[in-house]
Design a protein around this motif. Structure first.
Motif, PDB file in Angstrom:
ATOM      1  N   VAL A 124       0.846  -1.203   0.000  1.00  0.00           N
ATOM      2  CA  VAL A 124       0.000   0.000   0.000  1.00  0.00           C
ATOM      3  C   VAL A 124       0.876   1.245   0.000  1.00  0.00           C
TER       4      VAL A 124
ATOM      5  N   ASP B  52       1.034   3.984  -2.939  1.00  0.00           N
ATOM      6  CA  ASP B  52       0.638   5.352  -2.602  1.00  0.00           C
ATOM      7  C   ASP B  52       1.355   6.379  -3.477  1.00  0.00           C
TER       8      ASP B  52
ATOM      9  N   LYS C 286      -7.304   2.041   1.643  1.00  0.00           N
ATOM     10  CA  LYS C 286      -6.242   2.007   2.653  1.00  0.00           C
ATOM     11  C   LYS C 286      -6.812   1.815   4.057  1.00  0.00           C
TER      12      LYS C 286
END
Length: 165
Positions: free
Chosen positions: A22, A26, A86
């Motif tokens: 993640v 990002d 997220k």
């Protein structure tokens, strides 16, 4: 086959690796996360969504819910908003770690029963095998995401189990 301690280690590993992917994703644009990269689920975002929902299904089965599709079927729309994803991924990581923290070795004995799809077929597998499948499935698809991220110029953390924090 496995122990509750194995599940706790793998839950920590899972959180670490999911967070790594993640964080690496990002740095990409939303378009880059959804770009078809030729993987089984096409994109980074779609593959991460698949891992997220497959975790939900197997975790529900391990908790004794033989019909998890009925519990989450209204939630199966892929999160298309990255910030929402997220938050949801972090919550699922915590849920897996909490499940593993409560386990004792005896919990891994026995059988998990579920009724996939339309509910007409009964599936039955050893509980320990289903726990291994939870973590193995994640690792398989995280490898795909790791490769896609690397090709996109992102830098996920190493994946070695011996490096788990």
């Amino acid at each position: 086959m496995i122990s509750s301690e194995y599940c706790r280690l793998m839950a920590r590993y899972s959180t670490w690796q999911n967070t790594s992917l993640v964080n690496a994703a990002d740095g990409l644009t939303n378009s880059d996360r959804w770009k078809d990269r030729g993987a089984f689920f096409q994109s980074i975002a779609a593959t991460l969504n698949h891992i997220y929902w497959a975790d939900a299904l197997m975790l529900e089965r391990l908790k004794g819910n033989g019909r998890p599709e009925e519990t989450i079927k209204h939630s199966l729309a892929s999160p298309s908003n990255w910030d929402d994803f997220k938050v949801l991924r972090t919550q699922r990581n915590e849920e897996i770690e909490e499940w593993a923290a409560r386990l004792v070795d005896a919990d891994l004995n026995g059988t998990v029963v579920w009724y996939p799809g339309d509910g007409s077929t009964r599936m039955e597998r050893p509980t320990a095998l289903c726990a291994v499948e939870l973590f193995n499935h994640e690792s398989h698809h995280r490898g795909q995401v790791h490769a896609m991220l690397t090709a996109a110029g992102a830098e996920p953390e190493p994946t070695d189990l011996s490096l788990v924090p």
